[in-house]
Design an enzyme around this catalytic site. Structure first.
Site, PDB file in Angstrom:
ATOM      1  N   ALA A  61       3.809  -1.731   4.149  1.00 59.00           N
ATOM      2  CA  ALA A  61       3.004  -2.787   4.768  1.00 59.00           C
ATOM      3  C   ALA A  61       3.250  -4.173   4.180  1.00 59.00           C
ATOM      4  CB  ALA A  61       1.509  -2.429   4.722  1.00 59.00           C
ATOM      5  N   LYS A 116       0.834  -1.216   0.000  1.00 51.98           N
ATOM      6  CA  LYS A 116       0.000   0.000   0.000  1.00 51.98           C
ATOM      7  C   LYS A 116       0.859   1.252   0.000  1.00 51.98           C
ATOM      8  CE  LYS A 116       0.949   1.149   4.484  1.00 51.98           C
ATOM      9  NZ  LYS A 116       1.705   2.339   4.895  1.00 51.98           N
ATOM     10  N   ASP A 136      -2.451  -2.596   9.594  1.00 54.63           N
ATOM     11  CA  ASP A 136      -2.513  -2.521   8.127  1.00 54.63           C
ATOM     12  C   ASP A 136      -2.980  -3.829   7.482  1.00 54.63           C
ATOM     13  OD1 ASP A 136      -1.594   0.097   8.157  1.00 54.63           O
ATOM     14  OD2 ASP A 136       0.498  -0.468   7.855  1.00 54.63           O
TER      15      ASP A 136
END
Ligand code: C5P
Length: 341
Positions: free
Chosen positions: A125, A31, A161
């Site tokens: 992440a 991400k 996350d």
């Protein structure tokens, strides 16, 4: 009970155990945070967040293979940053397998293999993507049939996350970033990721932000609006990369830059080379650089690679879907629990 003969032990399905595949491969995306606002830490030490995630076409891949009963969870790793990936019970993919086995009240017997493409401690992440992919792969291998909410709850307990790596797309994250609301985003964005030579510790970056605020070097943020900032929402809805480039914001950027001054040069280099925007991703040190299209991205990547502070670049696009089973070169339908998101 058969003793384990190694990570790739011959499948030995117990009588009565539900039949299922012998090996499942799932990939989950990295991400970037298009917006990240962090409030002061709460009593648990966590900083409340309002963030907008976008999932990118850079994937962690997890293979989960059936092993003999009693073999436990084993882990092997290949790809980027394998030497800095923990192989023990602290690995998030291993923790995910155990969490799911506990939830299903079944033995945690599985051979996991991670193929890593996302830099370790890079602000993208990667570890969370490992956990999300491992959760889904084990659920499919063990025929757990978890509902979407159950999977998302397990994911949130593993890390803030992890739920987003399951869901993907573009989403607003609140609380710890783990309460997700999908955000409308038109079109495809081209990003160039500028990787650093070394990772950054997320807690150290948050501590640097707290310190800067305590010393009056960074503006305090006592109230957070739990919504997508209007300029960003409009840019995403219109599919307008120029407006989006101007709307990128990250409260952690200056803190990451205080720990790694060369990040300022990378951001300035990207802007000087004509990027539509450049932002440190999450707690860094990866810098996400927005391009207007594929050719522009190629040019920006070339300019960025000239910097000694850039270890490498990768042209990716977003948004992409969350964790999915991978079958050969085809991507199978999304896990049933996440269909329709
Ligand atoms: O969620 P994750 O395990 O990646 O977080 C690592 C550390 O980063 C936390 O233990 C905490 O110190 C810090 N953190 C924070 N506020 C957040 C997320 C992470 O302070 N919202």
């Amino acid at each position: 009970m058969m003793p384990a003969s190694g990570p790739a032990a011959v499948p030995d399905v117990c009588a009565g155990e539900a039949p299922g595949p012998d090996r499942v491969v799932v990939h989950a995306p990295a991400k970037v945070n298009l917006h990240l606002a962090a409030g002061p830490p709460g009593p648990d030490g966590y900083h409340p967040l309002v963030t907008v995630f976008q999932a990118l076409s850079l994937y962690e891949e997890v293979a989960a293979a059936r092993v003999a009963p009693g073999a436990g969870v084993t882990l092997s790793v290949s790809g980027r940053g394998t030497e800095s990936t923990p192989r023990d019970a602290s690995n998030l993919a291993v923790r995910a397998a155990h969490a799911l086995a506990d939830h299903l009240r079944r033995p945690a017997d599985v051979a996991l293999h991670l193929h890593k493409a996302v830099p370790v401690a890079g602000g993208m992440a990667g570890g969370s993507a490992d956990a999300a992919a491992a959760l889904m792969a084990c659920d499919l291998l063990w025929d757990g049939g978890l509902e979407r909410e159950e999977l998302l709850d397990l994911a949130a307990a593993l890390g803030a996350d992890v739920p987003f790596a399951l869901v993907g797309g573009t989403a607003l994250g609140t609380v710890r970033g783990d309460r997700l609301t999908p955000v409308t985003a038109r079109g495809e964005l081209h990003w160039v990721l500028a990787f650093a030579h070394e990772g950054l510790s997320t807690p150290e970056v948050f501590a640097a932000l707290d310190e800067a605020r305590a010393a009056g070097r960074a503006p305090a943020r006592d109230g957070l609006d739990a919504e997508v900032p209007p300029d960003l929402a409009r840019a995403l809805e219109d599919g307008d990369p120029v407006a989006l480039g101007a709307a990128l914001r990250n409260d952690l950027q200056d803190a990451a830059t205080a720990l790694r001054p060369e990040l300022a040069e990378v951001v300035a280099l990207a802007r000087g080379a004509g990027a539509l925007g450049a932002v440190v991703s999450g707690s860094g040190p990866t810098v996400a650089v927005l391009a207007s299209g594929a050719d522009h991205a190629t040019g920006l990547a070339l300019a960025l690679r000239a910097s000694p502070s850039v270890a490498g670049t990768r042209h990716v696009h977003g948004p992409v879907a969350g964790a999915r089973q991978v079958v050969g070169v085809d991507v199978s339908p999304q896990h049933p629990s996440l269909r329709g998101r």
